[in-house]
Design a protein around this motif. Structure first.
Motif, PDB file in Angstrom:
ATOM      1  N   ALA A   1       1.221  -1.749  -0.014  1.00  0.00           N
ATOM      2  CA  ALA A   1       0.064   0.245   0.149  1.00  0.00           C
ATOM      3  C   ALA A   1       1.025   1.546  -0.063  1.00  0.00           C
ATOM      4  CB  ALA A   1      -0.939   0.212   1.557  1.00  0.00           C
ATOM      5  N   ARG A   2       1.920   1.348   0.281  1.00  0.00           N
ATOM      6  CA  ARG A   2       3.043   2.079   0.202  1.00  0.00           C
ATOM      7  C   ARG A   2       3.676   2.767  -1.114  1.00  0.00           C
ATOM      8  NH1 ARG A   2       3.888  -0.801   4.540  1.00  0.00           N
ATOM      9  NH2 ARG A   2       5.494  -1.868   3.469  1.00  0.00           N
ATOM     10  N   SER A   3       3.397   1.482  -1.917  1.00  0.00           N
ATOM     11  CA  SER A   3       4.155   1.306  -3.481  1.00  0.00           C
ATOM     12  C   SER A   3       3.234   2.849  -3.937  1.00  0.00           C
ATOM     13  CB  SER A   3       4.506  -0.024  -3.876  1.00  0.00           C
ATOM     14  OG  SER A   3       4.537  -0.836  -3.397  1.00  0.00           O
ATOM     15  N   GLY A   4       3.967   3.189  -5.004  1.00  0.00           N
ATOM     16  CA  GLY A   4       3.305   4.402  -6.361  1.00  0.00           C
ATOM     17  C   GLY A   4       3.368   3.662  -6.898  1.00  0.00           C
ATOM     18  N   ARG A   5       2.256   4.534  -8.570  1.00  0.00           N
ATOM     19  CA  ARG A   5       3.255   3.993  -9.837  1.00  0.00           C
ATOM     20  C   ARG A   5       3.829   3.643 -10.240  1.00  0.00           C
ATOM     21  NH1 ARG A   5      -1.419   8.249  -8.119  1.00  0.00           N
ATOM     22  NH2 ARG A   5      -2.736   7.782  -9.350  1.00  0.00           N
ATOM     23  N   ALA A   6       4.954   4.405 -10.075  1.00  0.00           N
ATOM     24  CA  ALA A   6       6.108   4.002 -10.594  1.00  0.00           C
ATOM     25  C   ALA A   6       6.409   2.653 -10.307  1.00  0.00           C
ATOM     26  CB  ALA A   6       7.461   4.926 -10.415  1.00  0.00           C
ATOM     27  N   ALA A   7       6.637   2.436  -9.627  1.00  0.00           N
ATOM     28  CA  ALA A   7       6.256   0.682  -9.043  1.00  0.00           C
ATOM     29  C   ALA A   7       5.412  -0.281  -9.233  1.00  0.00           C
ATOM     30  CB  ALA A   7       6.315   0.336  -7.638  1.00  0.00           C
ATOM     31  N   LEU A   8       4.008  -0.108  -9.698  1.00  0.00           N
ATOM     32  CA  LEU A   8       3.427  -0.309 -10.185  1.00  0.00           C
ATOM     33  C   LEU A   8       3.301  -0.258 -11.380  1.00  0.00           C
ATOM     34  CD1 LEU A   8       0.018  -2.421  -9.960  1.00  0.00           C
ATOM     35  CD2 LEU A   8      -0.582  -0.072 -10.459  1.00  0.00           C
ATOM     36  N   ALA A   9       3.478   0.335 -12.147  1.00  0.00           N
ATOM     37  CA  ALA A   9       4.069   0.184 -13.903  1.00  0.00           C
ATOM     38  C   ALA A   9       5.268  -0.895 -14.236  1.00  0.00           C
ATOM     39  CB  ALA A   9       3.937   1.716 -13.912  1.00  0.00           C
ATOM     40  N   TYR A  10       5.997  -0.746 -12.958  1.00  0.00           N
ATOM     41  CA  TYR A  10       7.022  -1.523 -13.615  1.00  0.00           C
ATOM     42  C   TYR A  10       7.143  -3.092 -13.142  1.00  0.00           C
ATOM     43  CZ  TYR A  10      12.200  -3.642 -12.140  1.00  0.00           C
ATOM     44  OH  TYR A  10      11.957  -4.090 -11.804  1.00  0.00           O
ATOM     45  N   ARG A  11       6.879  -2.759 -12.376  1.00  0.00           N
ATOM     46  CA  ARG A  11       6.232  -4.779 -12.297  1.00  0.00           C
ATOM     47  C   ARG A  11       4.756  -5.486 -13.195  1.00  0.00           C
ATOM     48  NH1 ARG A  11       6.179  -6.940  -7.408  1.00  0.00           N
ATOM     49  NH2 ARG A  11       5.765  -8.556  -8.248  1.00  0.00           N
ATOM     50  N   ALA A  12       3.851  -4.208 -13.456  1.00  0.00           N
ATOM     51  CA  ALA A  12       2.649  -4.556 -14.257  1.00  0.00           C
ATOM     52  C   ALA A  12       4.548  -5.200 -15.963  1.00  0.00           C
ATOM     53  CB  ALA A  12       2.083  -3.113 -14.578  1.00  0.00           C
ATOM     54  N   LYS A  13       4.892  -3.749 -16.485  1.00  0.00           N
ATOM     55  CA  LYS A  13       6.072  -4.216 -17.146  1.00  0.00           C
ATOM     56  C   LYS A  13       6.432  -5.822 -17.498  1.00  0.00           C
ATOM     57  CE  LYS A  13       9.040  -1.581 -20.513  1.00  0.00           C
ATOM     58  NZ  LYS A  13       9.934  -0.759 -20.615  1.00  0.00           N
ATOM     59  N   LYS A  14       6.915  -5.895 -15.889  1.00  0.00           N
ATOM     60  CA  LYS A  14       7.491  -7.220 -15.742  1.00  0.00           C
ATOM     61  C   LYS A  14       7.044  -8.394 -16.316  1.00  0.00           C
ATOM     62  CE  LYS A  14      11.780  -6.361 -13.921  1.00  0.00           C
ATOM     63  NZ  LYS A  14      13.401  -6.960 -14.402  1.00  0.00           N
ATOM     64  N   ILE A  15       5.404  -8.663 -16.353  1.00  0.00           N
ATOM     65  CA  ILE A  15       4.389  -9.274 -16.345  1.00  0.00           C
ATOM     66  C   ILE A  15       3.916  -9.528 -17.727  1.00  0.00           C
ATOM     67  CG2 ILE A  15       4.499  -9.861 -14.195  1.00  0.00           C
ATOM     68  CD1 ILE A  15       1.385  -8.810 -13.895  1.00  0.00           C
TER      69      ILE A  15
ATOM     70  N   ILE B   1       1.815  -7.080  -2.538  1.00  0.00           N
ATOM     71  CA  ILE B   1       0.464  -7.691  -3.877  1.00  0.00           C
ATOM     72  C   ILE B   1       1.804  -8.440  -5.035  1.00  0.00           C
ATOM     73  CG2 ILE B   1       0.041  -6.346  -6.160  1.00  0.00           C
ATOM     74  CD1 ILE B   1      -2.052  -6.064  -3.404  1.00  0.00           C
ATOM     75  N   ILE B   2       1.501  -9.850  -5.061  1.00  0.00           N
ATOM     76  CA  ILE B   2       2.071 -10.737  -5.803  1.00  0.00           C
ATOM     77  C   ILE B   2       1.538 -10.229  -7.629  1.00  0.00           C
ATOM     78  CG2 ILE B   2       2.936 -11.927  -4.132  1.00  0.00           C
ATOM     79  CD1 ILE B   2       0.798 -13.614  -5.359  1.00  0.00           C
ATOM     80  N   ASP B   3       2.186 -10.861  -8.504  1.00  0.00           N
ATOM     81  CA  ASP B   3       1.786 -11.075  -9.471  1.00  0.00           C
ATOM     82  C   ASP B   3       1.050 -11.181 -10.182  1.00  0.00           C
ATOM     83  OD1 ASP B   3       5.097  -9.329 -10.598  1.00  0.00           O
ATOM     84  OD2 ASP B   3       5.091 -11.693 -10.917  1.00  0.00           O
ATOM     85  N   SER B   4       0.243 -12.307  -9.412  1.00  0.00           N
ATOM     86  CA  SER B   4      -0.842 -12.825 -10.541  1.00  0.00           C
ATOM     87  C   SER B   4      -2.159 -11.731  -9.685  1.00  0.00           C
ATOM     88  CB  SER B   4      -1.362 -14.147  -8.577  1.00  0.00           C
ATOM     89  OG  SER B   4      -1.131 -14.378  -8.244  1.00  0.00           O
ATOM     90  N   ASP B   5      -1.333 -11.135  -8.581  1.00  0.00           N
ATOM     91  CA  ASP B   5      -2.954 -10.292  -8.070  1.00  0.00           C
ATOM     92  C   ASP B   5      -3.009  -8.759  -8.946  1.00  0.00           C
ATOM     93  OD1 ASP B   5      -3.543 -11.200  -5.627  1.00  0.00           O
ATOM     94  OD2 ASP B   5      -1.249 -10.578  -4.926  1.00  0.00           O
TER      95      ASP B   5
END
Length: 389
Positions: A330-344, A370-374
């Motif tokens: 919950a402390r993560s920002g948009r940049a981290a979410l976009a980074y992980r989304a791109k990874k998968i 939050i893991i990749d499947s999430d």
């Protein structure tokens, strides 16, 4: 000018194994000893042979398989101990006997019920006797951290005269402050006759969380051997952590010191010791802990994604970790979410990211991580019509 080499004396198999519940059998000790030799440690303290038949046998078997490192066996200043150690080391290519006695007033009075002169005589006799079996004899002045400096200097002087090749100055109880311990080493350098003929060694305990700091202070004042363990395991609060002192010297080249350690094996060696001893590595352990290269704060994650050195002083690959970990919470920002989304496999536009991030926060408030499947599920919930590439 080349850096001076600091010898790494690993006592994982002796002091480290004294941790309650961490007993190893001979086969496990051999596996770890082989890895320590591969890692590049200079001396492996393989055990305390007189303590049990199992320990004696372990020192014998380790002596047979170690190819590069010196193999060391611990003794008290007792002839039977020394004979046992010499017998256990008979197959070692480079054997060392490590003998010694307590030198603090507390040890002299309560442990030995002796005088200072008697302690000096016992120390010298033990060293002289050990020299009749091996050329390399290390002397330890147990509880040197709380020993009067003038008396400690006298003990060390006599130890050198008796034939010691290494002088170990242990902070046995982890009591010293770094400036005090460093000053003690400097005092010995300045006041012990013949000290230039031997290697000074430090053996620090972590009772006050100062083992690593004390070891570095010792090196800066003349010590050229650090006694330490993998993961910092050892009696009570543990010993100096091998991985910490090695990486401090590596990351601070201005100190002018280096080691023979192959740092890329540190993480794997940490796990090998942990698994065999059944002792978990704390997640926030420096260098080898699970969280040592993990980032969950949005500000930190954004910085790491842009440039790793923003929040990491060590390249994780240098210690055998594949890459930094971006942990979604919950402390993560948009940049981290976009980074992980791109990874998968998802390339999100700014508008798509805003929609996904809103759903992400709702789930992150309910889950710790939050893991990749999430992330897949969140993107599906957001109805973006995206498919992972």
């Amino acid at each position: 000018m080349d850096n001076q080499k600091i010898q790494i004396f690993d006592t994982t198999l002796r002091d480290g194994e004294q941790v309650p519940g961490c007993k190893l059998n001979t086969d496990q000790k051999v596996v770890i000893a082989r890895r320590l030799d591969e890692l590049g440690v200079d001396i492996i303290e393989a055990g305390f042979p007189i303590s049990s038949p199992g320990d004696f046998n372990s020192v014998v078997e380790i002596s047979k398989i170690v190819r590069n490192a010196t193999v060391c066996a611990l003794t008290r200043a007792v002839n039977d101990d020394i004979i046992s150690a010499a017998n256990a080391l008979k197959f070692a290519k480079k054997p060392r006997i490590h003998t010694g006695i307590g030198t603090s007033d507390s040890h002299i009075k309560y442990k030995f019920n002796a005088s200072r002169d008697e302690i000096i005589n016992r120390a010298a006799e033990a060293i002289f006797f050990a020299k009749s079996f091996v050329d390399d004899v290390e002397f330890y002045a147990e509880d040197a951290g709380r020993t009067d400096n003038d008396f400690l200097a006298k003990v060390c002087t006599e130890a050198i005269k008796a034939g010691a090749t290494v002088l170990n100055i242990p902070d046995t109880t982890g009591y010293c402050l770094p400036d005090e311990y460093g000053a003690k080493i400097k005092y010995l350098k300045d006041n012990v006759a013949g000290i230039e003929k031997v290697i000074l060694s430090c053996h620090c305990h972590n009772d006050l969380g100062l083992a690593t700091a004390n070891s570095i202070a010792a090196v800066r004042n003349g010590v050229r051997q650090i006694e330490c363990t993998i993961n910092g395991i050892g009696e009570r609060a543990g010993n100096t952590s091998l991985e910490e002192v090695v990486m401090i010297l590596k990351q601070h080249p201005s100190l002018g010191f280096d080691t023979n350690i192959n740092t890329k094996l540190l993480y794997d060696t940490s796990r090998l010791v942990s698994e065999n001893m059944g002792m978990l590595v704390q997640p926030n352990k420096a260098i080898v802990g699970e969280n040592a290269f993990a980032h969950s704060s949005g500000i930190h994650q954004d910085g790491i994604i842009k440039n790793r050195e923003t929040y990491e002083i060590i390249d994780p690959r240098d210690v055998g970790v594949t890459e930094s970990a971006i942990i979604l919470t919950a402390r993560s920002g948009r940049a981290a979410l976009a980074y992980r989304a791109k990874k998968i496999g998802y390339e999100l536009t700014k508008l798509q990211l805003d929609l996904v991030y809103f759903e992400f926060l709702k789930l992150a408030d309910r889950k710790k991580v939050i893991i990749d499947s999430d992330v897949h599920q969140i993107i599906e919930i957001s109805n973006l019509g995206l498919l992972a590439s």
